[in-house]
Design a protein around this motif. Sequence first.
Motif, mmCIF file in Angstrom:
data_model
loop_
_atom_site.group_PDB
_atom_site.id
_atom_site.type_symbol
_atom_site.label_atom_id
_atom_site.label_comp_id
_atom_site.label_asym_id
_atom_site.label_seq_id
_atom_site.Cartn_x
_atom_site.Cartn_y
_atom_site.Cartn_z
ATOM 1 N N ASN A 1 0.642 -1.171 -0.211
ATOM 2 C CA ASN A 1 -0.096 -0.085 0.035
ATOM 3 C C ASN A 1 0.992 1.380 0.044
ATOM 4 O O ASN A 1 0.944 2.056 1.008
ATOM 5 C CB ASN A 1 -0.835 -0.102 1.303
ATOM 6 N N VAL A 2 1.725 1.413 -0.926
ATOM 7 C CA VAL A 2 2.582 2.637 -1.290
ATOM 8 C C VAL A 2 2.063 4.047 -1.083
ATOM 9 O O VAL A 2 0.842 3.958 -1.502
ATOM 10 C CB VAL A 2 3.811 2.238 -2.310
ATOM 11 N N ILE A 3 2.739 4.682 -0.725
ATOM 12 C CA ILE A 3 2.182 6.142 -0.672
ATOM 13 C C ILE A 3 3.229 7.006 -1.357
ATOM 14 O O ILE A 3 4.307 6.618 -1.824
ATOM 15 C CB ILE A 3 1.715 6.747 0.690
ATOM 16 N N LEU A 4 2.716 8.213 -1.702
ATOM 17 C CA LEU A 4 3.449 9.083 -2.619
ATOM 18 C C LEU A 4 4.895 9.334 -1.623
ATOM 19 O O LEU A 4 6.132 9.391 -2.558
ATOM 20 C CB LEU A 4 2.880 10.522 -2.913
ATOM 21 N N GLY A 5 4.586 9.366 -0.443
ATOM 22 C CA GLY A 5 6.030 9.892 0.434
ATOM 23 C C GLY A 5 6.990 8.665 0.515
ATOM 24 O O GLY A 5 8.155 8.763 0.547
ATOM 25 N N ASP A 6 6.505 7.446 -0.172
ATOM 26 C CA ASP A 6 7.524 6.188 -0.233
ATOM 27 C C ASP A 6 8.375 6.625 -1.350
ATOM 28 O O ASP A 6 9.564 5.801 -1.636
ATOM 29 C CB ASP A 6 6.775 5.246 -0.554
ATOM 30 N N THR A 7 8.392 7.448 -2.385
ATOM 31 C CA THR A 7 9.129 7.535 -3.273
ATOM 32 C C THR A 7 10.429 7.993 -2.792
ATOM 33 O O THR A 7 10.743 8.850 -1.988
ATOM 34 C CB THR A 7 8.841 8.708 -4.306
#
Length: 460
Positions: free
Chosen positions: A111-117
Amino acid sequence: METRSATSHRGLLPWQGLLLAASLLTFWNPPTTAQMTIDSVPSDAAEGGDVLLLVRNLSANSIAYSWFKGETVTSNNQIAAYLVADGTTTQGPAYSHRETIYPNGSLLFRNVILGDTGVYTLQVTQPNFLTEIASGQFRVHPALPKPSITISDSNPVEGKDSVVLICEPETQNTTYQWWINGQRLQDGNRLNLSDDGRSLTLFNVTRNDTGPYECETWNLVSGNRSDPVTLNISYGPDAPSITPTDSYFYPGTNLNLSCHATSNPPAQYSWFFNGNHLQSTQELYLPSIAANHSGSYTCSVHNPTTGLNRTTTKNITVIEPVSPPSIQATNTTVAEEDSVVLTCLTGDTGVSIRWVRDDQPLRLTDRMTLSPNSSVLTIDPVRREDAGEYQCEVFNPVSSRRSSIIRLEVKYPVREDSDLSGGAIAGIVVAVVAGVALIGALAYFLFFRKIGRQEAKVQE
């Protein structure tokens, strides 16, 4: 798939002494095994998806793995550590409860989020407490929502207004594409796309620009298309048409006229008779019309949105059916080379006349002439082929009637054929008589011959 090259180097744990470090640097030579690398699967992920940082060429005798967020190995950036001996995982300050370390050292993000970039670093500890480090990275893109279309003017007027359609929402790193009637839309003479393709401008709209329109958005990881929208373009009215096409009617006929004009919104209709208003309807019904209903009928149409008006006029004539005409001849029996005059008599006005012979339309020859109104037919001179039954027919736009029949007889003398003289005729008569006599003699001979044969048979 994008792979960030692993930055592999040898280092010491913080609690190792400087002496050990110096001795290792002096006497240890690195093995010639393949370099550890990290692949991101996938390298571009949609928000809410999963990403696996897959470790390749991991040393078989590793004793521990530690994952860090970023390119530096610091305790504050540690996500988690994995101890190979017992399979236990220790969570670090950067742990978000969405990460899992596998026995092969790979790290799974759920469940990746934009902040995981970003970049992630793996530190692998060997039995001799030496470490190997490699890094990998991935990018998380927003999962595009279903777009929608906003319209600057949903009720434009044909030939006057321009319309701007905008694909919402605006998102970064997104490609926009427009569709009309299921076909990909390109720039044209009357339309313009913005540089990013998000807005579509239609200049001086026409009724053919109604749509439907759809906008499509996509990025590296997702795509979506809006619901179709249509434009309610006001246009017309075009020139109206009146039905039926007939212009002549019997007295007593029920007159029913219908007017139609292409228009949006639907046009308003009005009827006028000889310039005077009759009624404001699309249909005009007049029962049992009479001669005083003859005249010009005008249909006027108006579009209150465009402000345009159009009219069409139809002339109606109410006319009585014709009565049967009568026919007269100067003589019904004439000698060849004489002349004869046939006259058609009618009490009707405004009618046309045509002549009939032997129930077929009369084909005029150079010996026949008609009066200006065709009521008088003159044959001069008369020939034997002019004999026959003559009628005249009167007609108007609503009816036709024929007269009674006059039979024209043409007398002509029987003339001898100039090629046969009296002697020739006598010769022909003699030849006929001789032929008859010859045939009789032959028959007589055959008869008695047959009798003789029968008697001979009897004697035998």
